[in-house]
Design a protein around this motif. Sequence first.
Motif, PDB file in Angstrom:
ATOM      1  N   ARG A   1       4.058  12.999 -15.016  1.00 13.99           N
ATOM      2  CA  ARG A   1       4.441  12.441 -16.318  1.00 13.99           C
ATOM      3  C   ARG A   1       3.369  12.746 -17.359  1.00 13.99           C
ATOM      4  O   ARG A   1       3.677  13.125 -18.498  1.00 13.99           O
ATOM      5  CB  ARG A   1       4.655  10.929 -16.197  1.00 13.99           C
ATOM      6  CG  ARG A   1       5.177  10.258 -17.464  1.00 13.99           C
ATOM      7  CD  ARG A   1       5.274   8.748 -17.295  1.00 13.99           C
ATOM      8  NE  ARG A   1       5.817   8.115 -18.480  1.00 13.99           N
ATOM      9  CZ  ARG A   1       7.086   7.773 -18.662  1.00 13.99           C
ATOM     10  NH1 ARG A   1       7.975   8.013 -17.716  1.00 13.99           N
ATOM     11  NH2 ARG A   1       7.495   7.198 -19.768  1.00 13.99           N
TER      12      ARG A   1
ATOM     13  N   GLN B   1       3.362   9.575 -11.797  1.00 13.10           N
ATOM     14  CA  GLN B   1       2.673   9.465 -13.083  1.00 13.10           C
ATOM     15  C   GLN B   1       1.812  10.675 -13.411  1.00 13.10           C
ATOM     16  O   GLN B   1       1.605  10.998 -14.583  1.00 13.10           O
ATOM     17  CB  GLN B   1       1.823   8.194 -13.142  1.00 13.10           C
ATOM     18  CG  GLN B   1       0.671   8.122 -12.166  1.00 13.10           C
ATOM     19  CD  GLN B   1       1.010   7.303 -10.943  1.00 13.10           C
ATOM     20  OE1 GLN B   1       2.179   7.212 -10.552  1.00 13.10           O
ATOM     21  NE2 GLN B   1      -0.002   6.690 -10.342  1.00 13.10           N
TER      22      GLN B   1
ATOM     23  N   LYS C   1       7.115   2.663 -14.013  1.00 14.79           N
ATOM     24  CA  LYS C   1       7.429   2.479 -12.594  1.00 14.79           C
ATOM     25  C   LYS C   1       7.811   1.020 -12.360  1.00 14.79           C
ATOM     26  O   LYS C   1       7.388   0.130 -13.100  1.00 14.79           O
ATOM     27  CB  LYS C   1       6.217   2.846 -11.728  1.00 14.79           C
ATOM     28  CG  LYS C   1       5.822   4.310 -11.816  1.00 14.79           C
ATOM     29  CD  LYS C   1       4.425   4.567 -11.281  1.00 14.79           C
ATOM     30  CE  LYS C   1       4.329   4.402  -9.785  1.00 14.79           C
ATOM     31  NZ  LYS C   1       2.990   4.833  -9.286  1.00 14.79           N
TER      32      LYS C   1
ATOM     33  N   GLY D   1       0.231   1.720 -14.850  1.00 10.38           N
ATOM     34  CA  GLY D   1      -0.207   2.225 -16.140  1.00 10.38           C
ATOM     35  C   GLY D   1      -1.718   2.149 -16.232  1.00 10.38           C
ATOM     36  O   GLY D   1      -2.396   1.708 -15.300  1.00 10.38           O
TER      37      GLY D   1
ATOM     38  N   TYR E   1       3.540   4.158 -17.062  1.00  8.26           N
ATOM     39  CA  TYR E   1       4.137   5.076 -16.103  1.00  8.26           C
ATOM     40  C   TYR E   1       5.618   4.799 -15.886  1.00  8.26           C
ATOM     41  O   TYR E   1       6.302   5.583 -15.234  1.00  8.26           O
ATOM     42  CB  TYR E   1       3.417   4.983 -14.752  1.00  8.26           C
ATOM     43  CG  TYR E   1       1.920   5.163 -14.829  1.00  8.26           C
ATOM     44  CD1 TYR E   1       1.324   5.855 -15.891  1.00  8.26           C
ATOM     45  CD2 TYR E   1       1.092   4.647 -13.834  1.00  8.26           C
ATOM     46  CE1 TYR E   1      -0.052   6.012 -15.957  1.00  8.26           C
ATOM     47  CE2 TYR E   1      -0.290   4.809 -13.884  1.00  8.26           C
ATOM     48  CZ  TYR E   1      -0.860   5.476 -14.943  1.00  8.26           C
ATOM     49  OH  TYR E   1      -2.215   5.633 -14.997  1.00  8.26           O
TER      50      TYR E   1
ATOM     51  N   SER F   1       8.788   8.381 -12.122  1.00  7.73           N
ATOM     52  CA  SER F   1       8.090   8.246 -13.399  1.00  7.73           C
ATOM     53  C   SER F   1       8.295   9.449 -14.323  1.00  7.73           C
ATOM     54  O   SER F   1       8.731   9.302 -15.465  1.00  7.73           O
ATOM     55  CB  SER F   1       6.596   8.031 -13.139  1.00  7.73           C
ATOM     56  OG  SER F   1       5.865   7.965 -14.334  1.00  7.73           O
TER      57      SER F   1
END
Length: 389
Positions: A37, A34, A351, A360, A349, A60
């Motif tokens: 990301r 993340q 995931k 998140g 994220y 992610s």
Amino acid sequence: SWPMALKLTLVMWFIYDSGVNERFPTVGIIGAGQLARMTVAPAAALGINLLLFAQSSDDSAAQIAPHTVGNYRDLSALQEFAAKCDVITFEHELVPLSVIKGLEAAGVKVSPSSGSFQYSQDKAAMRQKLAAYPGPKWRVIKDASDSFDFPFIAKKISGGYDGRGVWKISNRAELEEVLKGNPQILIEELIDFDCEIAVMVARSAHGQATTWAPTQTVQSEGICTLTISPAPVISQVVAEKAQHLALSIANDISLIGVMAVELFVMGDELFINELAMRPHNSGHWTIDGSRTSQFEQHLRAILDLPLGDPAMTAGFSVMANILGGAKTDMYRPYLHLMARNPQLKFHQYKKEVRKGRKIGHVTAVGENLLELTEVAEHARDYMSGEIDE
């Protein structure tokens, strides 16, 4: 002969076409979780090319950015990856130091360098380096007979995170059990702290450095569930002292990039807990609550660009981590939460949802701290499935 003006036009066209004045750098990130990301958006805004070294195309950040799949312990694979990049950076501390040094020996520009990065990988090396800074009493032990008086904290020297690899040791039997799986451990004095804070700091190769407002971090079972910026539980004097410590450490370790300095607060005293040599969970609030996010600042720092303004955009910024729970559909909760609190900012994220995993976060920015905290905590608990209204 051609007119001089036409000659100049052709020369300028050649320079432009060849990319001499138009080439934007490529930043390679080892890791595609993340943190990578959330670096995609500021990189795109700046025109900077990102290339990720992912473990899987399902990671992610690999879902939304160009990437190579490989093993981050494989030096030859990373050298091949690095050949496509102008600078290499990290989003986790798991890359072996020997591999980082191997990249540097091959002429790869790595930021932060191995000389700095080691202090986020090796807790004993960090304690030794920061011996002159305020911190708990500590010792590396191999045998239970060499310990402090109980209770105290024991940590894996490397590899621990989010509460993993950290134990509160209350008796000799517990210590011996930890030592069974770890040939040596770091033990630290147990600090009866009032709260935990983190200071995000950025530093460039030219030595320009900035910090954001200190952030209060709220933990549950070793995992951060909420951050409040600026930390409302400390005085302005303590806040400035924490920022000064972060800037001083960044200079002492020759940091290039962004770093989190985690601290315990006890009264007016500060005790350094750990360092994280990368963007960090305690700085996620900066995406929505600061003029320059930690992710944009990290890019600026490793590319030696002038650093951005870290000032807050409102009085407070409250960030809540969404942890995996009973709910697996992270989209449907928007219907309720967006209607209930239009000011909320959501960061997914993408995931796989697993219990206790960060999938998140949400952020609320404004002037009323009580209201912002209620809004962020409600969204966190609703999305995690702890409440249903």
